[in-house]
Design a protein around this motif. Structure first.
Motif, mmCIF file in Angstrom:
data_model
loop_
_atom_site.group_PDB
_atom_site.id
_atom_site.type_symbol
_atom_site.label_atom_id
_atom_site.label_comp_id
_atom_site.label_asym_id
_atom_site.label_seq_id
_atom_site.Cartn_x
_atom_site.Cartn_y
_atom_site.Cartn_z
ATOM 1 N N UNK A 47 0.805 -1.108 0.012
ATOM 2 C CA UNK A 47 0.013 -0.198 0.064
ATOM 3 C C UNK A 47 0.798 1.361 -0.032
ATOM 4 N N UNK A 48 1.964 1.123 0.227
ATOM 5 C CA UNK A 48 2.907 2.308 0.616
ATOM 6 C C UNK A 48 4.209 2.213 -0.340
ATOM 7 N N UNK A 49 4.596 3.417 -0.670
ATOM 8 C CA UNK A 49 5.880 3.699 -1.359
ATOM 9 C C UNK A 49 6.903 4.401 -0.374
ATOM 10 N N UNK A 50 8.122 4.130 -0.511
ATOM 11 C CA UNK A 50 9.081 4.696 0.437
ATOM 12 C C UNK A 50 10.176 5.695 -0.149
ATOM 13 N N UNK A 51 10.371 6.965 0.406
ATOM 14 C CA UNK A 51 11.511 7.925 0.007
ATOM 15 C C UNK A 51 12.394 7.906 1.024
ATOM 16 N N UNK A 52 13.594 7.399 0.406
ATOM 17 C CA UNK A 52 14.853 7.246 1.282
ATOM 18 C C UNK A 52 15.385 8.497 1.467
ATOM 19 N N UNK A 53 15.446 8.800 2.801
ATOM 20 C CA UNK A 53 16.233 9.878 3.484
ATOM 21 C C UNK A 53 17.934 9.693 3.770
ATOM 22 N N UNK A 54 18.132 8.528 4.464
ATOM 23 C CA UNK A 54 19.363 8.158 4.864
ATOM 24 C C UNK A 54 19.370 6.466 4.549
ATOM 25 N N UNK A 55 20.486 5.989 4.394
ATOM 26 C CA UNK A 55 20.829 4.590 4.187
ATOM 27 C C UNK A 55 20.675 3.932 2.806
ATOM 28 N N UNK A 56 20.560 2.739 2.730
ATOM 29 C CA UNK A 56 20.555 1.839 1.320
ATOM 30 C C UNK A 56 19.593 0.623 1.548
ATOM 31 N N UNK A 57 18.614 0.818 0.562
ATOM 32 C CA UNK A 57 17.885 -0.287 0.421
ATOM 33 C C UNK A 57 17.959 -1.004 -0.814
ATOM 34 N N UNK A 58 17.478 -2.214 -0.739
ATOM 35 C CA UNK A 58 17.578 -3.123 -2.101
ATOM 36 C C UNK A 58 16.347 -3.590 -2.302
ATOM 37 N N UNK A 59 16.208 -3.840 -3.656
ATOM 38 C CA UNK A 59 15.150 -5.031 -4.200
ATOM 39 C C UNK A 59 15.541 -6.270 -4.519
ATOM 40 N N UNK A 60 15.002 -7.453 -4.230
ATOM 41 C CA UNK A 60 15.485 -8.584 -4.777
ATOM 42 C C UNK A 60 14.328 -9.628 -4.934
ATOM 43 N N UNK A 61 14.720 -10.550 -5.720
ATOM 44 C CA UNK A 61 13.721 -11.780 -5.971
ATOM 45 C C UNK A 61 14.577 -12.931 -5.509
ATOM 46 N N UNK A 62 13.535 -13.879 -5.313
ATOM 47 C CA UNK A 62 14.306 -15.211 -4.894
ATOM 48 C C UNK A 62 14.082 -16.030 -6.200
ATOM 49 N N UNK A 63 15.261 -16.615 -6.490
ATOM 50 C CA UNK A 63 15.425 -17.413 -7.631
ATOM 51 C C UNK A 63 14.733 -18.840 -7.216
#
Length: 193
Positions: A47-63
Motif C-alpha cells: 500500500x506504501x511507497x518509500x522515499x529514502x532519506x538516509x541509508x541503503x535499501x535494495x529490491x531482490x527476487x528469490x530464484x
C-alpha cells in the motif's frame, strides 16, 4: 518530518507550491527501518511507497533455487517500493529490504493517485517520478548488456561511494550477477591498478 525535506524532494521533480507540500506531507509518515528489515515482502499486497532519506535499501527476487538476486539499490532521495504491484493491485513479486539502517518517509500510494486526479501539479509530479524510474531501469539494463562485471562494479562505486564499507560483498555480487569470489578478484585488480 519536516517541510524542508518534503519541499526539496518535490523540487527535484517539479516546482512545488505551499499547498502541494502540505498535501504531500499529509500522505507521509516518518519511518525507520533497521538493517535487514523488510519494507515489502514477496506475496504481500503493498500500500506504501518509500522515499529514502538516509541509508541503503535494495529490491531482490528469490530464484527457483532460493538464491536472492538483487535487482536495484536505493539511496538518498530515491523512491522505492513495490510500485508496479500497487499500480496493478496485485501481490508483490519483489522484496524490498533495508540493508543498512534506513530512515525516510512512507507514503500512501492510493492517496497519491487520488491527488493526481484532483491536482495537475501532482499529475506532473507523478509523471516525473515514473520517468525517473524508467530511466534508472533503462540504465541498469543497458549496463548489464554492455558493460563488463568490472565496469558495472566501478559504475556502482561511483554511484554509491564507499559501498564496500556499507554493505556486504554478497549483496554487491548479487547485484552485479557474479559470485562473491569473482567480485573479490575484481576488487583486488582494481586496488592493484
Amino acid at each position: 518530518m519536516t517541510n524542508n525535506d518534503i519541499y526539496y524532494f518535490l523540487k527535484r521533480h517539479i516546482e512545488p507550491s505551499d499547498d502541494m507540500v502540505s498535501n504531500f506531507k499529509s500522505l507521509l509518515s516518518y519511518t525507520e527501518l533497521d538493517s535487514n528489515q523488510y519494507f515489502t515482502k514477496n506475496g504481500e499486497h503493498p500500500k506504501y511507497f518509500f522515499i529514502v532519506k538516509t541509508g541503503i535499501m535494495r529490491s531482490f527476487v528469490l530464484n527457483e533455487n532460493g538464491t536472492k538476486s538483487t535487482r536495484a539499490f536505493f539511496t538518498i532521495g530515491d523512491v522505492t517500493g513495490a510500485n508496479s504491484a500497487m499500480m496493478r493491485n496485485v501481490p508483490s513479486e519483489v522484496n524490498y529490504q533495508a540493508i543498512t539502517k534506513v530512515t525516510g518517509y512512507k507514503g500512501d500510494f492510493h492517496k497519491l493517485i487520488d491527488l493526481t486526479l484532483k491536482h495537475k501539479e501532482f499529475s506532473l509530479f507523478y509523471i516525473k517520478i515514473l520517468e525517473d524510474a524508467y530511466l534508472k531501469a533503462e540504465e541498469i539494463l543497458l549496463n548489464v548488456s554492455t558493460l563488463t562485471s568490472k565496469e558495472r562494479y566501478l559504475a556502482l562505486q561511483k554511484r554509491i561511494p564507499n559501498i564496500d564499507n556499507l554493505i556486504t560483498q554478497r549483496n554487491i555480487a548479487s547485484y552485479l550477477n557474479i559470485s562473491p569470489v569473482q567480485l573479490s578478484r575484481i576488487r583486488k585488480k582494481n586496488i592493484g591498478s
